[in-house]
Design a protein around this motif. Structure first.
Motif, PDB file in Angstrom:
ATOM      1  N   PRO A  90      55.142  36.086  30.191  1.00 29.43           N
ATOM      2  CA  PRO A  90      54.235  36.948  30.950  1.00 29.43           C
ATOM      3  C   PRO A  90      54.976  38.064  31.690  1.00 29.43           C
ATOM      4  N   VAL A  91      54.297  39.178  31.866  1.00 28.44           N
ATOM      5  CA  VAL A  91      54.846  40.351  32.549  1.00 28.44           C
ATOM      6  C   VAL A  91      53.887  40.746  33.667  1.00 28.44           C
ATOM      7  N   ALA A  92      54.420  40.974  34.860  1.00 25.70           N
ATOM      8  CA  ALA A  92      53.575  41.450  35.964  1.00 25.70           C
ATOM      9  C   ALA A  92      54.179  42.718  36.546  1.00 25.70           C
ATOM     10  N   GLY A  93      53.306  43.656  36.872  1.00 19.26           N
ATOM     11  CA  GLY A  93      53.719  44.840  37.617  1.00 19.26           C
ATOM     12  C   GLY A  93      53.537  44.572  39.104  1.00 19.26           C
ATOM     13  N   ILE A  94      54.334  45.225  39.947  1.00 24.38           N
ATOM     14  CA  ILE A  94      54.238  44.915  41.378  1.00 24.38           C
ATOM     15  C   ILE A  94      52.966  45.464  42.005  1.00 24.38           C
ATOM     16  N   ALA A  95      52.440  46.556  41.472  1.00 24.23           N
ATOM     17  CA  ALA A  95      51.161  47.040  42.005  1.00 24.23           C
ATOM     18  C   ALA A  95      50.051  46.062  41.618  1.00 24.23           C
ATOM     19  N   GLU A  96      50.078  45.653  40.363  1.00 27.64           N
ATOM     20  CA  GLU A  96      49.073  44.688  39.864  1.00 27.64           C
ATOM     21  C   GLU A  96      49.080  43.421  40.711  1.00 27.64           C
ATOM     22  N   ALA A  97      50.242  42.841  40.899  1.00 27.22           N
ATOM     23  CA  ALA A  97      50.346  41.575  41.633  1.00 27.22           C
ATOM     24  C   ALA A  97      49.961  41.753  43.093  1.00 27.22           C
ATOM     25  N   ALA A  98      50.435  42.834  43.704  1.00 32.23           N
ATOM     26  CA  ALA A  98      50.143  43.044  45.127  1.00 32.23           C
ATOM     27  C   ALA A  98      48.648  43.259  45.359  1.00 32.23           C
ATOM     28  N   MET A  99      48.017  44.029  44.477  1.00 38.46           N
ATOM     29  CA  MET A  99      46.588  44.299  44.649  1.00 38.46           C
ATOM     30  C   MET A  99      45.749  43.050  44.430  1.00 38.46           C
ATOM     31  N   HIS A 100      46.119  42.244  43.444  1.00 37.82           N
ATOM     32  CA  HIS A 100      45.391  40.980  43.249  1.00 37.82           C
ATOM     33  C   HIS A 100      45.570  40.062  44.452  1.00 37.82           C
ATOM     34  N   ALA A 101      46.789  39.976  44.954  1.00 39.47           N
ATOM     35  CA  ALA A 101      47.042  39.114  46.122  1.00 39.47           C
ATOM     36  C   ALA A 101      46.256  39.608  47.327  1.00 39.47           C
ATOM     37  N   ALA A 102      46.275  40.924  47.545  1.00 41.94           N
ATOM     38  CA  ALA A 102      45.556  41.498  48.706  1.00 41.94           C
ATOM     39  C   ALA A 102      44.058  41.221  48.603  1.00 41.94           C
ATOM     40  N   ALA A 103      43.525  41.282  47.392  1.00 38.95           N
ATOM     41  CA  ALA A 103      42.092  41.033  47.197  1.00 38.95           C
ATOM     42  C   ALA A 103      41.735  39.574  47.430  1.00 38.95           C
ATOM     43  N   MET A 104      42.728  38.706  47.442  1.00 45.02           N
ATOM     44  CA  MET A 104      42.470  37.264  47.654  1.00 45.02           C
ATOM     45  C   MET A 104      42.628  36.858  49.111  1.00 45.02           C
ATOM     46  N   VAL A 105      43.133  37.780  49.955  1.00 42.87           N
ATOM     47  CA  VAL A 105      43.340  37.430  51.370  1.00 42.87           C
ATOM     48  C   VAL A 105      42.578  38.374  52.305  1.00 42.87           C
ATOM     49  N   GLY A 106      41.724  39.204  51.736  1.00 42.84           N
ATOM     50  CA  GLY A 106      40.943  40.104  52.595  1.00 42.84           C
ATOM     51  C   GLY A 106      39.759  40.686  51.839  1.00 42.84           C
ATOM     52  N   ARG A 107      38.923  41.425  52.579  1.00 40.59           N
ATOM     53  CA  ARG A 107      37.762  42.037  51.925  1.00 40.59           C
ATOM     54  C   ARG A 107      38.118  43.408  51.363  1.00 40.59           C
ATOM     55  N   PHE A 109      41.711  46.275  51.113  1.00 41.46           N
ATOM     56  CA  PHE A 109      43.090  46.576  51.496  1.00 41.46           C
ATOM     57  C   PHE A 109      43.360  48.075  51.473  1.00 41.46           C
ATOM     58  N   SER A 110      44.390  48.467  52.177  1.00 46.75           N
ATOM     59  CA  SER A 110      44.901  49.845  52.123  1.00 46.75           C
ATOM     60  C   SER A 110      46.306  49.798  51.532  1.00 46.75           C
ATOM     61  N   VAL A 111      46.629  50.826  50.797  1.00 43.31           N
ATOM     62  CA  VAL A 111      47.970  50.966  50.229  1.00 43.31           C
ATOM     63  C   VAL A 111      48.742  51.983  51.075  1.00 43.31           C
ATOM     64  N   VAL A 112      49.984  51.619  51.427  1.00 42.59           N
ATOM     65  CA  VAL A 112      50.885  52.573  52.086  1.00 42.59           C
ATOM     66  C   VAL A 112      52.014  52.851  51.113  1.00 42.59           C
ATOM     67  N   ARG A 136      40.545  50.328  49.750  1.00 45.68           N
ATOM     68  CA  ARG A 136      39.781  51.180  50.680  1.00 45.68           C
ATOM     69  C   ARG A 136      40.459  52.537  50.895  1.00 45.68           C
ATOM     70  N   GLY A 137      41.755  52.638  50.561  1.00 45.02           N
ATOM     71  CA  GLY A 137      42.450  53.907  50.773  1.00 45.02           C
ATOM     72  C   GLY A 137      43.910  53.802  50.392  1.00 45.02           C
ATOM     73  N   VAL A 138      44.502  54.956  50.058  1.00 42.55           N
ATOM     74  CA  VAL A 138      45.931  55.047  49.736  1.00 42.55           C
ATOM     75  C   VAL A 138      46.533  56.111  50.635  1.00 42.55           C
ATOM     76  N   ALA A 173      43.960  44.215  55.078  1.00 41.14           N
ATOM     77  CA  ALA A 173      45.258  43.850  54.491  1.00 41.14           C
ATOM     78  C   ALA A 173      45.969  45.129  54.054  1.00 41.14           C
ATOM     79  N   ILE A 174      47.297  45.021  53.952  1.00 42.60           N
ATOM     80  CA  ILE A 174      48.104  46.189  53.573  1.00 42.60           C
ATOM     81  C   ILE A 174      48.918  45.852  52.328  1.00 42.60           C
ATOM     82  N   VAL A 175      48.911  46.768  51.379  1.00 39.12           N
ATOM     83  CA  VAL A 175      49.789  46.663  50.208  1.00 39.12           C
ATOM     84  C   VAL A 175      50.903  47.686  50.366  1.00 39.12           C
ATOM     85  N   LEU A 176      52.146  47.236  50.275  1.00 40.28           N
ATOM     86  CA  LEU A 176      53.283  48.153  50.357  1.00 40.28           C
ATOM     87  C   LEU A 176      53.453  48.829  48.997  1.00 40.28           C
TER      88      LEU A 176
END
Ligand code: 5HY
Length: 241
Positions: A90-107, A109-112, A136-138, A173-176
Protein backbone atom coordinates in the motif's frame (compact mmCIF):
# COMPACT_ATOMS: atom_id res chain seq x y z
CA UNK A 1 7.38 -4.99 8.42
CA UNK A 2 9.34 -2.39 6.45
CA UNK A 3 7.92 0.93 5.29
CA UNK A 4 9.80 3.05 2.77
CA UNK A 5 9.12 6.74 3.33
CA UNK A 6 9.97 8.76 0.24
CA UNK A 7 10.77 12.46 0.51
CA UNK A 8 9.84 13.63 -3.00
CA UNK A 9 12.26 16.54 -2.81
CA UNK A 10 16.03 16.14 -2.82
CA UNK A 11 16.84 17.98 0.43
CA UNK A 12 18.53 15.52 2.77
CA UNK A 13 17.78 17.52 5.94
CA UNK A 14 14.07 17.28 5.17
CA UNK A 15 14.42 13.54 4.63
CA UNK A 16 15.98 13.30 8.09
CA UNK A 17 13.12 15.32 9.62
CA UNK A 18 10.58 13.13 7.84
CA UNK A 19 12.31 9.94 8.96
CA UNK A 20 12.30 11.09 12.60
CA UNK A 21 8.57 11.81 12.50
CA UNK A 22 7.75 8.53 10.76
CA UNK A 23 9.89 6.50 13.16
CA UNK A 24 8.30 8.20 16.19
CA UNK A 25 4.85 7.16 14.93
CA UNK A 26 5.68 3.63 13.78
CA UNK A 27 5.10 0.61 16.00
CA UNK A 28 7.85 -1.60 17.51
CA UNK A 29 7.67 -4.18 14.72
CA UNK A 30 7.97 -1.65 11.92
CA UNK A 31 11.24 -0.64 10.28
CA UNK A 32 11.03 2.82 8.73
CA UNK A 33 13.52 3.80 6.03
CA UNK A 34 13.31 7.32 4.62
CA UNK A 35 14.87 7.95 1.24
CA UNK A 36 15.84 10.98 -0.82
CA UNK A 37 15.28 10.61 -4.60
CA UNK A 38 18.35 10.54 -6.87
CA UNK A 39 16.74 13.21 -9.08
CA UNK A 40 14.19 15.99 -8.65
CA UNK A 41 13.61 19.46 -7.15
CA UNK A 42 15.20 20.69 -3.92
CA UNK A 43 11.69 21.55 -2.75
CA UNK A 44 8.20 21.30 -4.24
CA UNK A 45 6.38 24.64 -4.40
CA UNK A 46 4.71 24.64 -7.81
CA UNK A 47 3.07 22.36 -10.39
CA UNK A 48 6.38 22.39 -12.28
CA UNK A 49 8.23 21.14 -9.19
CA UNK A 50 5.57 18.55 -8.58
CA UNK A 51 5.75 17.19 -12.14
CA UNK A 52 9.54 17.00 -12.01
CA UNK A 53 9.44 15.19 -8.66
CA UNK A 54 7.52 12.19 -10.00
CA UNK A 55 10.35 10.40 -11.90
CA UNK A 56 12.50 10.44 -8.75
CA UNK A 57 9.62 9.08 -6.69
CA UNK A 58 8.99 6.24 -9.13
CA UNK A 59 12.71 5.49 -9.28
CA UNK A 60 12.77 5.23 -5.48
CA UNK A 61 9.99 2.62 -5.65
CA UNK A 62 11.54 0.68 -8.54
CA UNK A 63 14.87 0.61 -6.70
CA UNK A 64 13.24 -0.97 -3.64
CA UNK A 65 10.15 -2.85 -4.71
CA UNK A 66 10.35 -5.13 -1.70
CA UNK A 67 9.09 -2.77 0.98
CA UNK A 68 5.83 -3.76 2.65
CA UNK A 69 4.42 -0.26 2.15
CA UNK A 70 5.29 3.24 1.02
CA UNK A 71 4.66 6.82 2.14
CA UNK A 72 4.95 9.81 -0.21
CA UNK A 73 6.04 12.58 2.16
CA UNK A 74 5.05 15.71 0.25
CA UNK A 75 1.75 17.51 0.82
CA UNK A 76 0.89 17.60 -2.85
CA UNK A 77 0.82 13.77 -2.90
CA UNK A 78 2.80 13.84 -6.15
CA UNK A 79 2.69 10.70 -8.27
CA UNK A 80 0.43 8.87 -5.83
CA UNK A 81 -1.60 7.00 -8.44
CA UNK A 82 1.47 6.07 -10.49
CA UNK A 83 3.19 4.88 -7.31
CA UNK A 84 0.23 2.60 -6.63
CA UNK A 85 0.63 1.00 -10.06
CA UNK A 86 4.28 0.22 -9.28
CA UNK A 87 4.40 -0.57 -5.57
CA UNK A 88 3.87 -4.07 -4.23
CA UNK A 89 2.38 -2.81 -0.96
CA UNK A 90 0.00 0.00 0.00
CA UNK A 91 0.98 3.61 -0.69
CA UNK A 92 -0.25 6.65 1.25
CA UNK A 93 0.27 10.32 0.56
CA UNK A 94 0.68 12.61 3.56
CA UNK A 95 -2.13 14.93 2.49
CA UNK A 96 -4.43 11.94 1.97
CA UNK A 97 -3.61 10.43 5.36
CA UNK A 98 -3.74 13.72 7.25
CA UNK A 99 -7.09 14.72 5.76
CA UNK A 100 -8.65 11.34 6.50
CA UNK A 101 -7.34 11.46 10.07
CA UNK A 102 -8.59 15.03 10.56
CA UNK A 103 -12.04 14.03 9.28
CA UNK A 104 -12.15 11.29 11.93
CA UNK A 105 -11.39 13.59 14.88
CA UNK A 106 -13.47 16.65 14.02
CA UNK A 107 -16.36 18.04 12.02
CA UNK A 108 -14.18 20.27 9.86
CA UNK A 109 -10.49 20.94 9.51
CA UNK A 110 -8.30 23.77 8.24
CA UNK A 111 -5.06 23.26 6.38
CA UNK A 112 -2.02 25.42 7.20
CA UNK A 113 0.48 25.22 4.38
CA UNK A 114 3.52 27.03 2.98
CA UNK A 115 3.10 29.10 -0.18
CA UNK A 116 -0.21 30.66 -1.20
CA UNK A 117 0.21 29.31 -4.72
CA UNK A 118 -0.14 25.72 -3.41
CA UNK A 119 -3.54 26.31 -1.80
CA UNK A 120 -5.44 25.28 -4.93
CA UNK A 121 -3.72 21.91 -4.94
CA UNK A 122 -4.70 21.36 -1.32
CA UNK A 123 -8.32 22.16 -2.16
CA UNK A 124 -8.19 19.75 -5.10
CA UNK A 125 -6.88 16.99 -2.86
CA UNK A 126 -9.52 17.71 -0.22
CA UNK A 127 -12.20 17.42 -2.89
CA UNK A 128 -10.82 13.97 -3.70
CA UNK A 129 -10.32 12.73 -0.17
CA UNK A 130 -13.11 14.11 2.05
CA UNK A 131 -16.78 15.07 1.83
CA UNK A 132 -17.72 18.62 0.83
CA UNK A 133 -17.41 21.08 3.72
CA UNK A 134 -15.05 18.94 5.79
CA UNK A 135 -12.05 20.93 4.61
CA UNK A 136 -13.16 24.37 5.78
CA UNK A 137 -10.18 26.38 4.50
CA UNK A 138 -6.55 26.37 3.35
CA UNK A 139 -4.20 29.05 4.73
CA UNK A 140 -0.63 29.80 3.71
CA UNK A 141 2.13 31.19 5.93
CA UNK A 142 4.18 32.06 2.82
CA UNK A 143 7.34 30.69 4.36
CA UNK A 144 9.30 28.80 1.66
CA UNK A 145 9.52 25.06 2.32
CA UNK A 146 13.28 25.02 2.92
CA UNK A 147 13.11 27.96 5.32
CA UNK A 148 10.72 26.22 7.70
CA UNK A 149 13.50 24.43 9.52
CA UNK A 150 15.86 27.43 9.54
CA UNK A 151 13.47 30.28 10.37
CA UNK A 152 13.23 30.52 14.18
CA UNK A 153 9.92 32.38 13.85
CA UNK A 154 8.38 29.76 11.56
CA UNK A 155 6.85 27.60 14.27
CA UNK A 156 5.21 30.59 15.97
CA UNK A 157 3.92 31.88 12.62
CA UNK A 158 2.41 28.51 11.75
CA UNK A 159 0.69 28.26 15.13
CA UNK A 160 -0.61 31.83 14.89
CA UNK A 161 -1.98 31.11 11.42
CA UNK A 162 -3.58 27.92 12.67
CA UNK A 163 -5.29 29.88 15.45
CA UNK A 164 -6.59 32.36 12.89
CA UNK A 165 -7.76 29.50 10.65
CA UNK A 166 -9.74 27.86 13.47
CA UNK A 167 -11.57 31.10 14.16
CA UNK A 168 -12.11 32.14 10.55
CA UNK A 169 -13.18 28.68 9.30
CA UNK A 170 -15.05 27.50 12.37
CA UNK A 171 -12.96 24.33 12.14
CA UNK A 172 -11.96 22.06 15.01
CA UNK A 173 -8.78 20.41 13.74
CA UNK A 174 -5.63 21.48 11.90
CA UNK A 175 -3.79 19.69 9.11
CA UNK A 176 -0.15 20.68 8.69
CA UNK A 177 0.29 21.20 4.96
CA UNK A 178 3.98 20.46 4.56
CA UNK A 179 6.30 17.60 5.46
CA UNK A 180 8.67 20.26 6.76
CA UNK A 181 6.16 21.03 9.54
CA UNK A 182 6.38 17.47 10.89
CA UNK A 183 8.05 18.66 14.10
CA UNK A 184 5.34 21.25 14.80
CA UNK A 185 2.33 19.04 15.55
CA UNK A 186 2.69 18.34 19.28
CA UNK A 187 3.55 21.92 20.27
CA UNK A 188 0.81 23.33 18.08
CA UNK A 189 -1.81 20.93 19.47
CA UNK A 190 -0.83 21.75 23.05
CA UNK A 191 -1.06 25.47 22.37
CA UNK A 192 -4.25 25.42 20.28
CA UNK A 193 -6.16 22.79 22.22
CA UNK A 194 -7.28 20.95 19.06
CA UNK A 195 -5.96 17.95 17.12
CA UNK A 196 -3.08 18.95 14.84
CA UNK A 197 -2.25 16.29 12.29
CA UNK A 198 1.24 15.71 10.89
CA UNK A 199 0.71 13.86 7.62
CA UNK A 200 4.05 12.05 7.84
CA UNK A 201 3.03 10.37 11.10
CA UNK A 202 -0.54 9.77 9.91
CA UNK A 203 0.55 8.21 6.62
CA UNK A 204 3.13 5.99 8.31
CA UNK A 205 0.58 4.62 10.77
CA UNK A 206 -2.06 4.17 8.06
CA UNK A 207 0.29 2.20 5.83
CA UNK A 208 1.34 0.16 8.87
CA UNK A 209 -2.35 -0.54 9.59
CA UNK A 210 -3.11 -1.56 6.01
CA UNK A 211 -0.15 -3.95 5.99
CA UNK A 212 -1.25 -5.35 9.36
CA UNK A 213 -4.70 -5.98 7.87
CA UNK A 214 -3.04 -7.83 5.01
CA UNK A 215 -4.27 -5.23 2.52
CA UNK A 216 -2.43 -4.07 -0.59
CA UNK A 217 -3.47 -1.97 -3.57
CA UNK A 218 -5.87 -3.83 -5.87
CA UNK A 219 -4.34 -4.69 -9.24
CA UNK A 220 -7.64 -5.63 -10.80
CA UNK A 221 -7.81 -2.69 -13.21
CA UNK A 222 -6.72 0.94 -12.71
CA UNK A 223 -3.79 0.17 -10.40
CA UNK A 224 -2.55 -2.87 -12.36
CA UNK A 225 1.18 -2.68 -13.19
CA UNK A 226 1.84 -0.32 -16.14
CA UNK A 227 1.95 -2.00 -19.57
CA UNK A 228 5.31 -2.76 -21.22
CA UNK A 229 6.48 0.36 -23.05
CA UNK A 230 9.59 2.16 -24.15
CA UNK A 231 10.44 5.68 -22.95
CA UNK A 232 13.01 7.89 -24.64
CA UNK A 233 15.47 10.61 -23.77
CA UNK A 234 15.97 11.33 -20.08
CA UNK A 235 13.22 8.81 -19.29
CA UNK A 236 14.89 5.90 -21.08
CA UNK A 237 15.65 4.18 -17.76
CA UNK A 238 11.89 3.81 -17.12
CA UNK A 239 11.34 1.53 -20.13
CA UNK A 240 9.38 -1.57 -19.12
CA UNK A 241 9.60 -4.86 -20.97
O1 5HY B 1 3.34 21.47 -1.01
C1 5HY B 1 3.96 22.11 -0.15
O2 5HY B 1 3.83 23.31 0.05
C2 5HY B 1 4.88 21.40 0.76
C3 5HY B 1 5.56 20.29 0.05
N1 5HY B 1 6.73 20.71 -0.71
C4 5HY B 1 7.80 19.99 -0.34
O3 5HY B 1 8.93 20.08 -0.82
N2 5HY B 1 7.44 19.12 0.65
C5 5HY B 1 6.15 19.29 0.99
O4 5HY B 1 5.51 18.71 1.88
Amino acid sequence: MRIRVINPNTTESMTALIEASARAAAGPGTVVEAVTPIMGPASIESHYDEALAVPGILRAIIDDSGADGYVLACFGDPGLDAARELASGPVAGIAEAAMHAAAMVGRGFSVVTTLSRTRGRAHDLAARYVAPGVCRGVHACDIPVLELEHDPAARKEVIALARHALERDGSDAIVLGCAGMAGFAAAASAELGVPVIDGVAAATVMVQSLVTLGLRTSTREEYAPPPAKSYTGLLREFTRS
